[in-house]
Design a protein around this motif. Structure first.
Motif, PDB file in Angstrom:
ATOM      1  N   ASP A 133       0.444   3.398   3.222  1.00  0.00           N
ATOM      2  CA  ASP A 133      -0.258   4.232   4.329  1.00  0.00           C
ATOM      3  C   ASP A 133       0.893   3.818   5.580  1.00  0.00           C
ATOM      4  N   VAL A 134       1.758   4.829   5.782  1.00  0.00           N
ATOM      5  CA  VAL A 134       2.738   4.451   6.715  1.00  0.00           C
ATOM      6  C   VAL A 134       2.618   4.541   8.069  1.00  0.00           C
ATOM      7  N   ASP A 135       1.415   5.060   8.466  1.00  0.00           N
ATOM      8  CA  ASP A 135       1.069   5.040   9.866  1.00  0.00           C
ATOM      9  C   ASP A 135       0.345   3.746  10.066  1.00  0.00           C
ATOM     10  N   ALA A 136      -0.479   3.447   9.131  1.00  0.00           N
ATOM     11  CA  ALA A 136      -1.417   2.267   9.269  1.00  0.00           C
ATOM     12  C   ALA A 136      -0.523   1.106   8.811  1.00  0.00           C
ATOM     13  N   ASP A 137       0.456   1.194   8.236  1.00  0.00           N
ATOM     14  CA  ASP A 137       1.377  -0.107   7.634  1.00  0.00           C
ATOM     15  C   ASP A 137       0.731  -0.721   6.778  1.00  0.00           C
TER      16      ASP A 137
END
Lengths: 462, 462
Positions: free
Chosen positions: A64-68
């Motif tokens: 999940d790129v946004d939430a890292d």
């Protein structure tokens, strides 16, 4: 595995390049040969391996790129499964080795994907090449199987190619191990093939050399007295005096980096004069192409350099006539050299071919040709430091093609078909080696293996 | 291939048994390892082979029982494909060799299936085990992938099992060829394994023996110093003096009939006393089970005979106590022998396993047990003349299982866990051979291979 830092770094670079959304890497599943539980040897997906290092089936990596957040989905063995397979490292430990801190049961993955779909998050995935992955993605993403490839993420594809194309020193070291195993396979073939053996007997020696050195085949072995057919696999033909054996084979090492080489040698202890003449043309074409290797060279031009060398040699034998630059431009060389000069190599022998040749071998401005010959050139773009690739020109006398084109009078201004017909039972010759592009030129990968006709003959003396 | 008459006859028998409707046999497709074109070795579906004899990918056989029409769907090579693969026999000729007179392009198949669906004809198909076939059948038949198995034809499944279970003389001859290759593989392992070699080095010798004799592996090779784990594949362990090597491997010959054998031998040139004691118990169990083989024997009882022999032997060593009939009935033997005595063998090493064990190994009245141990017995039903099967008892000391059951005090009335703990690092021993059920007893298939501990030691002297 490489170090944990390596995998963490790779994923960080990827996340930055993709920018936002969810990246999903389905690992490969076991495939049944003739029933579900009678499996082919397992081969993990290379991108899954590149970003996780985990070499076992039935896993799913979500980033999940946004939430890292990075989650590995999969299941540990039950004690009953352990009875059959033996104990296995826990997934939590495997994940930890590549810096992935979250592990969840495989069955949890679908709900997370469905939830992301509802929230209209961008879901980045690669075009699937295994039907099991097609089925899973189709069901989870609610996309018709036939439309999955078209919905694959261009951003993700380009980001992965931009990473995997440049081999680090530790990757080159692994590739060289694979190339060394590959060279040993070829040495075995050259030293053990004898008149009266079947092709599959020699192939068995080649393949057991790979496995006895801890490798696997990187691709199906081509070992044939009919080397004129480009991907003709080992069969039951009996090696006869006067024939040529073309062996195109390679290993992948335990880290799944590939080697890919070709040698062509006589069944007899020496080449005939005719064989040696053609052999030396192929060798000259290979050397000419190798000499072009450096950052900035358009590999399409390396290919065309080899094509012209082939025609030059064949003209000296009287098979070809006319202006050779015009002949190459027209494609007349494709009667003898129907395929491409080489391809990128790495964790896949045709590296990243599943992602798409438009990204690996070409660019937004340099598109692959659709012409016979050039359309089989997998790599056309400008070379850069860190690329690893093969150089593998060849001359192939394919009776079916010769007869058809002669009947059509195709390229008759460049081809002396009567002379060519004298070679219709010649077979084919290919020479192939693997190279790293360095900051100013190239480096041959692996320990050198006999390549000149004379050195091959020395190995064949018995 | 067998004769045209053989295939015509097989299809006639099948049509009669199925009665009406359309029978559809999708042939297997190539499977990409790490990208689409880098393929595993091709394995045709066994039922497709049984009814057509045609051993190449991307075909579809349709049998319209009512109209008595048989059509092979597939495509011949283009000249461009020939450049890569070499010329191939035309499909019309292949079809003619098995008496199929109609050949149509592959793309025509879908319309014919859809038309049959509209006409509400019965469509008989087997449960798919390859995802590519699942995708195709799901699309063509308009059935959700997850529901295909439930919609598979029971009539067709039973009809095929009723044919393929009874091996003809010409099939037995093919199986014996495969078993002879298999015996050569084992002889190679026994003769070449040395202390200091890795498991994969010995496995490489085993596998190249199969391929150099024109065969392929019938299943992934089990070659391990951890034979206690039943399907533990060849790994990187180094063979050490005092250890046992368990090799369970087999070839399929060019007609795709399988052999399947197991031998266990010492890494040192002789067994230890402890190893020989356990070895002889397994051998005695095998001989006792073999003695039961004849038409009319319930194979489940052959299995239980072996179980009791194993407990009898272990009781003599003090590992087991109490009434042994009660112990077998309770399942106490499953601490040492967790799996089944054997399975049917033919074109598949676990013959017809894709169709379903409820048909191959059991009957409408004899259902497979769900208990640990018996649930892994693939064959339970009454033996009949023409069956080919394996007999493969073993004793496996699995530390994880011993510890768990000891902690649970499971079967403590039958097991002397303190004595068993002394064997926790013993490993496992299995002995396996292949048999034909004759009209009054059985026949060992293939040339006999060393089986007693003494004969194995003779081969191991170096």
């Amino acid at each position: 595995m490489f170090s944990r830092e390596t995998y963490i770094h790779r994923r960080q670079v990827l996340k930055k390049a993709v920018g936002s959304g969810l990246i999903i890497f389905p690992g490969n599943e076991e495939v049944g040969m003739n029933y579900r539980d009678n499996i082919y040897h397992f081969r993990q997906d290379s991108s899954f391996l590149y970003y996780s290092g985990i070499d076992r089936p039935s896993l799913f990596l979500l980033i999940d790129v946004d939430a890292d957040i990075e989650i590995l989905f999969g299941d540990d063995l039950t004690i009953e499964q352990t009875v059959w397979t033996g104990p296995q490292e826990s997934l939590a430990i495997s994940a930890e080795k590549s810096g992935i801190t979250a592990v969840q049961p495989f069955s949890f993955a679908e709900a997370i994907i469905k939830n992301a779909l509802q929230q209209k998050k961008a879901l980045h995935f690669l075009p699937p090449y295994r039907s099991a992955i097609t089925l899973k993605l189709s069901s989870w993403l609610e996309i018709n199987p036939s439309l999955l490839a078209a919905n694959a993420s261009v951003v993700l594809s380009k980001a992965i190619v931009a990473q995997r194309s440049y081999k680090t020193n530790e990757e080159v070291a692994e590739i060289e191990k694979a190339v060394d195993i590959t060279a040993a396979m070829h040495l075995k073939a050259i030293q053990t093939a004898r008149p009266g053996m079947a092709e599959y007997e020699v192939a068995a020696q080649v393949e057991s050399t790979a496995t006895s050195l801890g490798g696997h085949l990187a691709f199906p072995t081509i070992l044939t007295v009919n080397g004129q057919y480009l991907h003709n696999h080992a069969g039951a033909n009996i090696l006869q005096e006067g024939q040529l054996v073309l062996c195109d084979s390679g290993a992948e090492n335990c880290m799944h980096y590939a080697g890919d080489m070709t040698r062509t040698f006589p069944v007899s202890s020496t080449f005939t004069t005719q064989q040696k003449e053609i052999y030396n043309i192929v060798l000259q074409a290979e050397e000419a192409a190798i000499a072009t290797l450096k950052p900035g060279t358009l590999f399409k031009n390396s290919h065309l350099t080899a094509c012209k060398e082939i025609l030059t040699g064949l003209k000296s034998l009287g098979l070809v006539k006319g202006d050779l630059d015009e002949a190459v431009a027209a494609g007349a060389h494709t009667l003898f050299f129907q395929c491409g000069l080489g391809h990128m190599m790495g964790m896949d022998v045709h590296d990243m071919e599943n992602i798409g040749e438009e990204y690996i071998g070409y660019t937004d401005t340099l598109k692959k040709s659709t012409e016979f010959g050039l359309k089989s050139l997998r790599l056309g773009k400008e070379l850069e430091e860190g690329f690893v690739l093969t150089v593998e020109p060849g001359i192939y006398f394919i009776p079916e093609l010769i007869d058809q084109w002669q009947a059509e009078k195709k390229y008759s201004e460049f081809i002396n078909y009567d002379k060519v017909q004298a070679y219709r039972n010649f077979g084919g010759i290919r020479i192939e080696e693997d190279f790293l592009i360095t900051n100013d030129a190239y480096r041959l990968l692996g320990k050198p293996l006999a390549k000149t006709a004379e050195d091959i003959e020395t190995l064949r003396s018995y």
